[in-house]
Scaffold this active site. Structure first.
Site: not given
Length: 280
Positions: A126-128
């Site tokens: 979820r490092k978006t």
């Protein structure tokens, strides 16, 4: 989805595209094409079509998401009012280039992994970019990767801060089992061999080995096999994984390698849009 894409365009336009309105007279019609300026994996084509359609631009698509493309290859041909095309051009290209860059990096990483372990999954994290997570995750999928969680409601993922507040693995998994539907998997992040073994024993569906070096990951796999626990849970490894070390992790025997590298470090693929007047 269509509203989100339109909002992106209108946020960029503001009240009007003053350059285009000043220079381009009404009633003109043009043809154009989006072309690759380097090879890679294309992603975002379907979304580009939605944007163009919303602004009355006709499209003829030459490739599909996930397809490998070459330098000079035409992605799509377009036709319509140049005022509309020029107003949406930057948003369309930015989305296509960003998503294609992620898809390309994902495909490259997967090919590296598959060369030593054809069974391991490569997943995003979820490092978006906030607001773009759906598009970036879709790009991972186009590149052949697994999307992992799109949002927090996809599954349970118990992390170190959860454990610090709850009091331990047993209590965290117990609370999660009571709270969520049977359709939701429970994953827990651990940092040591002992924690990994305990998490599997108490019923975690997925155990994430966080920031462990490859040798320690191998130790976990060996220990699980010795206790006949290896098939009781999926084993995922994550933390600091990139193109320089992913082969080492692929050789450990884990089921899933998750990495934020394929989103936060992806370089946009170079694409261009060129227009010409229609012959009257």
């Amino acid at each position: 989805m269509r509203q989100d894409l339109a909002k992106m365009v209108y946020d960029d336009i503001g009240f009007e595209d003053i350059t285009t309105c000043a220079l381009i007279p009404p009633g003109l019609m043009v043809n154009g094409q989006i072309m690759a300026k380097e090879g890679g994996v294309i992603a975002g084509v379907e979304l580009a079509v939605v944007i163009f359609k919303e602004f009355g631009v006709e499209t003829d698509v030459m490739v599909v998401d996930g397809e490998k493309i070459k330098n000079g290859q035409i992605i799509m041909e377009i036709s319509g009012d140049p005022r509309s095309i020029l107003s949406v051009e930057r948003t369309v290209l930015n989305l296509l280039m960003r998503m294609s860059g992620i898809a390309t990096l994902t495909r490259n990483i997967i090919e590296m992994v598959r060369s030593v372990n054809p069974n391991v999954l490569v997943a995003g994290t979820r490092k978006t970019t906030p607001g773009l997570q759906f598009f970036e995750k879709s790009a991972i999928r186009a590149g052949g990767g697994d999307t992992h969680r799109y949002r927090l409601d996809d599954s349970v993922l118990i992390k170190d801060n959860h454990l610090a507040l709850v009091g331990g693995v047993d209590e965290a998994i117990s609370r999660a089992r009571k709270y969520v539907s049977f359709t939701k998997k429970i994953e827990i992040e651990v940092e040591s061999l002992e924690e990994a073994l305990h998490a599997v024993r108490v019923g975690a569906d997925i155990v994430m080995l966080d920031n462990m070096d490859p040798d320690k990951v191998k130790d976990v796999i060996v220990a699980l096999k010795k206790e006949n626990l290896r098939d009781n849970a999926l084993i995922e490894v994550s933390g600091g994984i990139n193109s320089d070390n992913i082969i080492q992790y692929a050789n450990t025997g884990v089921d899933v390698i998750s990495t934020g590298y394929i989103t936060h470090s992806a370089r946009s693929l170079d694409l261009s849009l060129d227009l010409e007047k229609m012959h009257q």
